[in-house]
Design an enzyme around this catalytic site. Sequence first.
Site, PDB file in Angstrom:
ATOM      1  N   LYS A 154      60.618 -12.707  18.087  1.00 40.94           N
ATOM      2  CA  LYS A 154      58.452 -13.147  18.358  1.00 40.94           C
ATOM      3  C   LYS A 154      58.559 -14.378  17.890  1.00 40.94           C
ATOM      4  CE  LYS A 154      54.466 -11.729  16.757  1.00 40.94           C
ATOM      5  NZ  LYS A 154      53.252 -10.378  16.406  1.00 40.94           N
ATOM      6  N   GLY A 189      44.883  -8.913  13.298  1.00 46.46           N
ATOM      7  CA  GLY A 189      44.283  -7.930  12.037  1.00 46.46           C
ATOM      8  C   GLY A 189      42.596  -7.880  12.527  1.00 46.46           C
ATOM      9  N   ALA A 205      48.186  -8.448  19.445  1.00 49.53           N
ATOM     10  CA  ALA A 205      47.277  -8.666  18.241  1.00 49.53           C
ATOM     11  C   ALA A 205      45.613  -8.340  18.671  1.00 49.53           C
ATOM     12  CB  ALA A 205      47.410 -10.210  18.183  1.00 49.53           C
ATOM     13  N   GLY A 206      45.166  -7.823  17.970  1.00 51.04           N
ATOM     14  CA  GLY A 206      43.921  -7.585  18.024  1.00 51.04           C
ATOM     15  C   GLY A 206      43.416  -6.020  18.117  1.00 51.04           C
ATOM     16  N   ASN A 224      50.325  -3.548  15.152  1.00 51.97           N
ATOM     17  CA  ASN A 224      50.122  -3.237  13.915  1.00 51.97           C
ATOM     18  C   ASN A 224      48.809  -2.896  13.183  1.00 51.97           C
ATOM     19  OD1 ASN A 224      51.463  -3.118  10.996  1.00 51.97           O
ATOM     20  ND2 ASN A 224      52.420  -5.131  11.400  1.00 51.97           N
ATOM     21  N   THR A 225      48.293  -3.499  12.434  1.00 52.97           N
ATOM     22  CA  THR A 225      47.123  -3.049  11.519  1.00 52.97           C
ATOM     23  C   THR A 225      46.151  -1.803  11.554  1.00 52.97           C
ATOM     24  OG1 THR A 225      46.759  -5.124  11.156  1.00 52.97           O
ATOM     25  CG2 THR A 225      44.493  -4.160  10.379  1.00 52.97           C
TER      26      THR A 225
END
Lengths: 67, 288
Positions: free
Chosen positions: B117, B178, B209-210, B231-232
């Site tokens: 990635k 994040g 993301a986001g 992830n977050t």
Amino acid sequence: MIQVTVNGKPVQIASSMTVEQLLDSVEVPPNYLAVEVNADVVPREEYTVTMVNDGDEIELVTLVGGG
Amino acid sequence: MSSSVTPTESTADDKPLVVGGHTLASRLIVGTGRYDTMQQMRDSLDASGSDCVTVAVRRERLYDRNGQNILDFIDLDRYTLLPNTAGCYTAKDAIRAAKLGREILRTLGNAGSDWVKLEVLGDSKTLLPDPVETVTACAELAAEGFKVLCYTSDCPITARRLKAAGAASVMPAGSPIGSGQGLLNPNNLRIIFEYLKEDDADYPIIVDAGVGTASDVSEAFELGADGVLLNTAIAHARDPVRMATAMKHATIAGRAAYLAGRIPRRLYGTASSPTEGVISTRPYGSNA
């Protein structure tokens, strides 16, 4: 004594040695490591024949959590 | 408003996501960072239903090792690892990180040793990608034989450049890493899907993301994303394992809704119940 840089920090070692000998002083399972000498990856198979010399910059990296 | 991309296959079942030669059982890819404990991470990965997880390459903490290694908490037979170049700001550093990650996965015998990635940041506050460095690194890594999954912004022109540079997948951000803001510009994402799939319907595009919550994941799939990477949103939820379960269901629901095909948006209502035989009088004297 010669000086090398390991992960950005100066380290004194007795003399030129192989990557494998250098790793013997590091407390991590070698399975989880990758090694760079002067910005080139050293394949595991070459640990016993790749020398670490005075002034070399060595990076020892592993995997951590990330996204 | 209908979706810009029409599925070409039967809606009775779905094809698996194939990226860079890897066939994934789940269309959800999850990160392994920012968990309170390794146990919580392991349980969240399990609940997410994902079979592909991202990891980062970092300097080993020498001589004072008291922490646990993440690899002791990830079943390497179950998960394909996707090493990232997170935290790199130049193509040169990202290429180094990619090669180091490849070497670790190769020695572990994990299937993820041929892909990366790619993330090349331009700014530490927004964590937005540097498009020039990203395209440069993508081309070099592809030439070196890497399957490159490219984190990028939602800019359709940059996305097209990355595909042309050899990216195995383009991964536009819904919003900054994040940030939990969800999909800030769905229209740009739709344009990316349309452009990159124009002559190549199976080209995989992953929204990366986001994501803030489950509905963001569903929305990405409903728009036409092939996968979502997050992830977050799981790791920092109040209850990460429960949120991981929600993300799994959001993935299934969003993809199914996309394949099923949403109805067009209409300005006026259309009755679900028959309009004939109803006992009613209408106000305003209107039958229009």
